[in-house]
Design an enzyme around this catalytic site. Structure first.
Site, PDB file in Angstrom:
ATOM      1  N   ASP A  14     -11.327   2.930   4.155  1.00  0.00           N
ATOM      2  CA  ASP A  14     -11.652   1.599   3.879  1.00  0.00           C
ATOM      3  C   ASP A  14     -13.292   1.074   3.940  1.00  0.00           C
ATOM      4  O   ASP A  14     -13.723   0.292   3.501  1.00  0.00           O
ATOM      5  CB  ASP A  14     -11.122   0.857   5.311  1.00  0.00           C
ATOM      6  CG  ASP A  14     -10.121  -0.269   4.916  1.00  0.00           C
ATOM      7  OD1 ASP A  14      -9.901  -0.577   3.815  1.00  0.00           O
ATOM      8  OD2 ASP A  14      -9.574  -0.797   5.861  1.00  0.00           O
ATOM      9  N   GLN A  35      -4.994  -1.248   9.450  1.00  0.00           N
ATOM     10  CA  GLN A  35      -4.777  -2.691   9.452  1.00  0.00           C
ATOM     11  C   GLN A  35      -5.409  -3.610  10.114  1.00  0.00           C
ATOM     12  O   GLN A  35      -5.013  -3.608  11.115  1.00  0.00           O
ATOM     13  CB  GLN A  35      -3.276  -2.886   8.858  1.00  0.00           C
ATOM     14  CG  GLN A  35      -3.114  -4.320   8.081  1.00  0.00           C
ATOM     15  CD  GLN A  35      -3.759  -4.314   6.723  1.00  0.00           C
ATOM     16  OE1 GLN A  35      -3.474  -3.470   5.986  1.00  0.00           O
ATOM     17  NE2 GLN A  35      -4.258  -5.447   6.554  1.00  0.00           N
ATOM     18  N   LYS A  65       0.702  -1.233   0.041  1.00  0.00           N
ATOM     19  CA  LYS A  65      -0.046   0.199  -0.077  1.00  0.00           C
ATOM     20  C   LYS A  65       0.720   1.318   0.060  1.00  0.00           C
ATOM     21  O   LYS A  65       0.696   2.144  -0.721  1.00  0.00           O
ATOM     22  CB  LYS A  65      -1.102   0.060   1.161  1.00  0.00           C
ATOM     23  CG  LYS A  65      -2.133  -0.834   1.166  1.00  0.00           C
ATOM     24  CD  LYS A  65      -2.701  -1.259   2.331  1.00  0.00           C
ATOM     25  CE  LYS A  65      -4.121  -1.982   2.046  1.00  0.00           C
ATOM     26  NZ  LYS A  65      -4.511  -2.661   3.327  1.00  0.00           N
TER      27      LYS A  65
END
Lengths: 300, 172
Positions: A121, A98, A54
């Site tokens: 997200d 994460q 990422k």
């Protein structure tokens, strides 16, 4: 019929190009650099790989990348403090924590402490509800990637019969919402569904997101249907040599490809789209935060 | 209808649901049917009725198909369904021949036709095919109002608990 292969790797590259173009314009016209902060708690090897990739792609499209790697023992209070700082940092437009988090941390609490406007997200409860009511929101990356591929392949998917297999919060449910918002007739199938084969046979679009290797056989697929395979399962592959493994999706590729009109492979299908959509979400969040017009074609 | 409440429904954590949607689902819960695995067609995908019904039922284990004005063949989906929820606002949209014999019809429509109040289902043709059907008026409507009352009580309880916890955490 042999299905057209939808090349997710190539398509993700075009999405990243678009993102890079917008980043360029934001810098040149407004002096703004979109920034993405990724927070990793602990040393889960898979998570480390994701976070690295990422960060790398974020830099490649010209955005600012910030990584916070925290000790596995980090307290909830310390993590919440960091998120609060990032929420208030004007140079950060997207925050990604994460998952999974170590057991002592409350995932719901942590995710819902991210500012919804920076929740790239799309898992914050407000974004889930905004999507569910057809309002502007941050859309989870994997289903957004699937939607982009479907729109790209079909032009319009309005009126098509779609079946989503799997009702997870991160893929199945938001996928169903997105397909509905694009005027598909949507069926959500799952572990309690009776006659799954019949349900799938009615569908022009099949999105498989269950996490069970090759569970959808070709004879469930309607002739000419589009198959989007979200599953990533690692299986032993003794035919490739001792101790070797291979990746397979949730659909049985060969038999499904023989009947489908188009299909995404695993690997190289949905997978590469997920990070591309994370970058797209970050640019979208940056434009919204600055009251600028949103990039076209990069969001739902 | 706050996004966070809708988000909670999507995430299967029902606190306060939109009244009409909750009412429609509560009615089906009273029938001798197992909602888990039930094939359901929801006709109409409005934010206040159709979509929340779909997610409430999915949370209970039903296989839900959401149909709407762009659906090519509503009949194909309704004929496959053990329960049909209709919330569109079009009188006579669902007829008996679109139903699987013995199914449940939950009619959420309220329309005025020739001075009479009717639902979205053609009651006369549906009642002979369906196993259960809600009339209009006198079906989902009154349960909606009752659900509002029950939501209000539940909201009061949640607020009392919230402030009780908040007080417990402070030193004054």
């Amino acid at each position: 019929m042999t299905a057209q292969i939808i090349d997710g790797k190539a398509f993700a590259a075009t999405v990243r190009e678009k993102v890079a173009g917008h980043v360029q314009r934001l810098k040149a016209d407004h002096g703004i650099t979109p920034g993405l902060a990724v927070v990793l708690v602990g040393e889960d090897p898979a998570s480390q790989v994701y976070v690295r990739s990422k960060g790398k792609q974020t830099v490649e499209v010209g955005m600012k990348s910030v990584e916070h790697k925290l000790d596995v023992e980090t307290s909830e209070a310390d993590l919440l403090k960091l998120i609060d700082d990032l929420n208030n940092d004007p140079e950060i437009h997207g925050i990604l924590v994460q998952l999974p988090l170590p057991g002592h941390l409350d995932e719901d609490l942590v995710i819902n402490s991210i500012s919804p406007a920076k929740d790239v997200d799309g898992f914050h409860i407000s974004n889930v509800g905004l999507l569910g009511t057809g309002q502007k929101s941050m859309v989870p990356c994997t289903p957004l990637g699937c939607l982009m591929m479907l729109r790209d392949h079909h032009g319009s998917i309005s009126g098509m019969d779609a079946v989503v297999i799997g009702r997870s919060n991160i893929v199945g449910k938001p996928m169903a919402q997105l397909l509905l918002n694009d005027s598909c007739t949507v069926t959500i199938a799952h572990s309690r569904t009776k006659d799954l084969a019949d349900v799938v046979r009615r569908a022009d679009i099949v999105v498989a997101a269950v996490g069970r290797p090759e569970m959808v056989p070709g004879d469930w697929i309607k002739e000419g249907a589009t198959v989007i395979d979200v599953g990533i399962n690692r299986l032993d592959a003794p035919e490739k040599g001792e101790g070797k493994t291979k990746l397979v999706g949730d659909v049985h590729f060969e038999s499904c490809a023989a009947r489908a009109g188009a299909i995404t492979p695993v690997p190289g299908g949905v997978g590469p789209m997920t990070i591309a959509c994370l970058l797209a979400n970050t640019v979208t969040a940056c434009c919204r935060a600055n009251g600028l017009e949103e990039p076209e074609g990069l969001t739902a | 209808m706050h996004p966070a409440s809708i988000g909670n429904i999507v995430y299967n954590d029902l606190a306060l649901g939109p009244c009409t949607a909750v009412a429609a689902v509560e009615i089906v819960k009273t029938l001798p049917l197992d909602i888990e695995g039930l094939n359901v067609a929801v006709i109409g995908h409005s934010e206040i009725v159709g979509k929340p019904i779909a997610f409430l039922l999915m949370g209970l284990g039903a296989t839900v198909t959401v149909c709407h004005h762009m659906t090519r063949s509503v009949a194909m989906h309704s004929r496959a369904a053990d329960a049909v929820f209709v919330a569109v606002g079009k009188p006579g949209l669902v007829t008996g021949e679109m139903l699987k014999p013995g199914c449940v019809v939950i009619d959420i429509g309220i329309n005025r036709v020739d001075g009479k109040t009717v639902g979205d289902a053609d009651y006369e043709s549906c009642k002979d095919v369906a196993g259960w059907i809600t009339p209009v008026p006198g079906g989902v409507g009154p349960v909606t109002v009752a659900t509002l009352m029950s939501n209000a009580v539940h909201a009061t309880e949640m607020q009392m608990n919230h402030y009780r916890d908040a007080y417990a955490r402070t030193d004054f």
